[in-house]
Design a protein around this motif. Structure first.
Motif: not given
Length: 282
Positions: A38, A102-105, A111, A172
């Motif tokens: 990402r 926007f940190v996801k997974g 994080v 977001g």
């Protein structure tokens, strides 16, 4: 460098942003912007350059705030430290393939960096608000009335940009509705910190009355703010600022008037300079 003589630390931190932007630009040319999964080095490039310009502009106008010596030290080092963390998070994470905002997974480290980044962004707003308040005090205005008037408009525009940044965080992302894009409001507001003081500086060097000079700054500043408000409302409605509807047209007209005021001040300054030279050399 006389322009930055009193704020060399801020200025050097801004120049550091240009160095990082140059490194990112070379990387994008050689390897492309996207870094799986990402990350995007092109985003780091634009962030570094934008923050660099913002810090240099702030360094140039900070001495006119009439802030106390202790206040200047507090603001200076707070902003340098916060900006350095922003450079770290934006560049390291994008090169690692992580979106720093926007940190996801992601891993706990990512994080943590993202959470601190959000907190640092809020501190940047609060610290800048601390600076902005000083321009609305009589001490700063009395010392440089025309220039500070222009800076006041710039401060309002910058705070609108910060509000758009907070909006992006809570939203977001930059997209609102079908076609709204908050990046226009976020970016254009920050450019006021170059535009408004420049107009004020040009007219403050002229001979007409203070009222006439102030009127030109008010025209440029008011229309710039109205242009931002129009863009913000169009974005809130989920519409694109590039479509020919009411609010984009109003924004376009407002920015055109503001630009015309700046152009008038610039060319009038050139005419005055030529007149002085003719008088000097006979």
């Amino acid at each position: 460098m006389n322009l930055f003589a009193q704020e060399k630390g801020l200025a050097l931190t801004g120049l550091f942003g240009f160095l990082l932007a140059g490194i990112c630009a070379v990387w994008v040319v050689l390897y492309g912007g996207e870094v799986a999964p990402r990350g995007n080095v092109a985003n780091a490039f634009s962030f570094d350059a934008a923050l660099g310009v913002f810090l240099l502009s702030t360094a140039a106008i900070a001495p006119f705030s009439a802030m106390s010596a202790k206040g200047r030290v507090f603001f200076r080092w707070s902003y340098i430290i916060l900006a350095l963390y922003c450079y770290f998070a934006e560049n390291v994470q994008n090169f690692r393939g992580v979106n720093p905002r926007f940190v996801k997974g992601a891993a706990p480290f990512d994080v943590t960096v993202g959470s601190i980044f959000t907190f640092v962004a809020l501190l940047l707003v609060l610290c800048y608000l601390f600076l902005a308040v000083h321009y609305f005090r009589s001490k700063a205005y009395t010392a440089h009335p025309v220039l500070v008037t222009g800076i006041r408009y710039a401060m309002i525009a910058v705070l609108i940009s910060f509000a758009a940044g907070i909006w992006i965080s809570f939203n977001g992302g930059r997209t609102v509705g079908l076609h709204g894009n908050l990046i226009w409001l976020h970016g254009l507001g920050f450019h006021a910190i170059q535009a408004m003081p420049a107009v004020a500086w040009l007219v403050s060097r002229k001979t007409p009355s203070a009222q006439t000079r102030g009127n030109l700054v008010h025209i440029a500043g008011t229309t710039y703010i109205l242009g931002l408000v129009s863009i913000g409302w169009q974005t809130y409605l989920g519409g694109s600022v590039q479509e020919w509807s009411l609010f984009p047209v109003i924004a376009c007209c407002c920015f055109a008037v503001s630009l015309a005021a700046g152009a008038y001040a610039f060319f009038d300054k050139i005419r005055d300079s030529k007149g002085v030279r003719r008088e000097w050399f006979g």
